[in-house]
Design an enzyme around this catalytic site. Structure first.
Site, mmCIF file in Angstrom:
data_model
loop_
_atom_site.group_PDB
_atom_site.id
_atom_site.type_symbol
_atom_site.label_atom_id
_atom_site.label_comp_id
_atom_site.label_asym_id
_atom_site.label_seq_id
_atom_site.Cartn_x
_atom_site.Cartn_y
_atom_site.Cartn_z
ATOM 1 N N TYR A 165 2.628 46.626 25.901
ATOM 2 C CA TYR A 165 1.220 46.348 26.187
ATOM 3 C C TYR A 165 0.530 47.425 27.027
ATOM 4 O O TYR A 165 -0.678 47.332 27.245
ATOM 5 C CB TYR A 165 1.082 44.966 26.856
ATOM 6 C CG TYR A 165 0.914 43.858 25.851
ATOM 7 C CD1 TYR A 165 -0.280 43.711 25.154
ATOM 8 C CD2 TYR A 165 1.964 42.986 25.565
ATOM 9 C CE1 TYR A 165 -0.435 42.709 24.210
ATOM 10 C CE2 TYR A 165 1.811 41.980 24.622
ATOM 11 C CZ TYR A 165 0.600 41.848 23.950
ATOM 12 O OH TYR A 165 0.445 40.862 23.005
ATOM 13 N N GLU A 251 27.986 30.857 19.896
ATOM 14 C CA GLU A 251 26.855 31.477 19.186
ATOM 15 C C GLU A 251 25.553 30.713 19.387
ATOM 16 O O GLU A 251 24.532 31.297 19.725
ATOM 17 C CB GLU A 251 27.159 31.564 17.682
ATOM 18 C CG GLU A 251 25.996 32.111 16.870
ATOM 19 C CD GLU A 251 26.188 32.013 15.363
ATOM 20 O OE1 GLU A 251 25.204 32.233 14.637
ATOM 21 O OE2 GLU A 251 27.315 31.723 14.901
ATOM 22 N N ASP A 303 29.342 30.218 13.909
ATOM 23 C CA ASP A 303 29.216 29.550 12.602
ATOM 24 C C ASP A 303 30.167 30.179 11.587
ATOM 25 O O ASP A 303 30.493 31.363 11.667
ATOM 26 C CB ASP A 303 27.782 29.686 12.075
ATOM 27 C CG ASP A 303 26.791 28.804 12.820
ATOM 28 O OD1 ASP A 303 27.233 27.849 13.484
ATOM 29 O OD2 ASP A 303 25.578 29.084 12.732
#
Length: 422
Positions: A165, A251, A303
């Site tokens: 920014y 995770e 996963d």
């Protein structure tokens, strides 16, 4: 006649529980599992104390590789000034204005088996100002160097978002300022954290850990189920103390919350960490610091899909995007605890809780099988091959089909009991 009536058999309660909670009857007392974990800790500690940590300098590699170091603010400031003076001399000598930027492309990266991590080779590319294809990127590079120099002079930290920014019209998109920030780290030969630019807090930690955060002592057993946010600048962290037997790297945020609420770390003394998906720099730095200082084994729960394994590999071997800083960001010897493709049948995960792999998933899985860091571990190859063959994937939450607390009450204890990790 009544005497001949067959008596109804009473249902076997243990059989009913086995149907609802598969394999719970195989669990041994916690004391037996804890003994197994102590053996793992002793093995990990003795291995860490006897083995010398290899560096690039210890290896006679055919390719020259580039690594960055942690630098003080005055050193970073001095490096920027030296770079700008060099460019000024080049302009005065009539050679023009350009940056010599280390290439971070896949072709310039190398997996080193001895170190078990990805490193950056020494190829560079020229980024001239007087070229229409690179003029804008050269301008962004100059602006980033100017902003970093200001941070060093003021000795303050800003986020990557703050940096973006400061000049939105020039940067246009944060991915562009973030990418050049990594280029600047490579050019100056320092870690990204040395630039005093940090990412917003993302990772959290809970469990058997006490550490100081900017002078304040933090007890991670008293942080509730939300845990303690991992400090974005690792230089604030010190004085780590723990009676944990291992670190559990998770995770997903959902699995982390389940384990934190169930206070899994009290039943099996551990430290639970998550970056809520793709690992950020602060979480990777924090995990490495815990591993190196506390000498604890790290077990990973991800996963059962190609992306879970990719996330695990980023923690262990490093990301290709930040291969220049892999020495500081990687955690050696992380073990894959679950959920693994072979667990889907082994733990009788119902078909309705398994997901079909997409074509992109299958391609990612096959690409991973070609990676050297996967080939090095036969167990990973076997599991990934099974995943691609069955074309099935599953999230950690698939275990909730047996009950919301099955993960903490049966699956993980049984995994630890059987020492079932790769």
């Amino acid at each position: 006649m009544d005497d001949k009536k067959k008596k109804r058999r009473r249902p076997d309660p243990s059989s009913d529980e086995e149907t609802r909670l598969p394999f719970k009857n195989r669990l041994k007392p916690d004391s037996v599992i804890l003994e197994s974990l102590r053996d793992l800790l002793n093995t990990s500690s003795s291995s860490a104390s006897t083995s010398k940590t290899l560096t690039l300098a210890d290896l006679a590699l055919a390719s020259t590789c580039r690594e960055v170091n942690e630098l003080s603010l005055p050193s970073v400031e001095s490096a920027i000034e030296s770079l700008i003076l060099k460019i000024a001399r080049s302009i005065l000598d009539g050679h023009g204005f350009s940056f010599d930027v280390p290439s971070r492309s896949a072709a310039n990266q190398l997996y080193v088996p001895e170190l078990d991590r990805i490193v950056l080779k020494d190829k560079t590319s020229l980024r001239p100002y007087a070229n229409i294809s690179t003029v804008r990127k050269s301008t962004i590079t100059t602006r980033i160097l100017q902003l970093i120099h200001q941070l060093c002079a003021k000795s303050i930290h800003v986020t990557k978002r703050d940096l973006f920014y400061t000049d939105v019209k020039l940067f246009q998109d944060q991915t562009q300022s973030d990418s050049v920030l990594d280029d600047v780290s490579c050019m100056l030969g320092c870690t990204r954290s040395s630039l005093n630019v940090i990412a917003a807090e993302k990772g959290v930690v809970v469990g058997r850990l006490i550490f100081s955060d900017n002078g304040d002592m933090i007890d991670c057993t008293k942080m509730g189920m939300g845990g303690k946010a991992i400090p974005p600048n690792i230089d604030r962290v010190g004085d780590m103390q723990s009676d944990a037997l291992f670190i559990l790297l998770v995770e997903k945020d959902a699995a982390y919350i389940r384990l934190a609420e169930d206070r899994f770390y009290n039943r099996f003394p551990c430290i639970i960490v998550t970056a809520k998906g793709q690992p950020d720099v602060a979480t990777r730095l924090f995990l490495r610091k815990m591993k190196m200082e506390l000498k604890l084994p790290v077990l990973a729960l991800v996963d059962s899909d190609p992306y879970g394994l990719k996330i695990l590999s980023v923690y262990g071997c490093g990301s290709k995007n930040m291969s220049y800083d892999s020495a500081n960001l990687t955690t050696p010897d992380i073990k894959w605890l679950g959920i693994r493709p072979s667990d889907l049948d082994k733990y009788k995960i119902p078909e309705q809780c398994r997901l079909p792999m997409t074509e992109q998933d299958i391609k990612t899985g096959k690409d991973l099988l070609e990676e050297d860091f996967v080939k090095k571990n036969p167990g990973w190859v076997e599991e990934l091959t099974l995943m691609v063959k069955t074309k099935q994937k599953a999230e950690i939450q698939a275990l909730s089909t047996f009950g919301f607390q099955y993960l903490s009450e049966v699956y993980l204890p049984l995994k630890l009991q059987q020492r079932d990790w790769l």
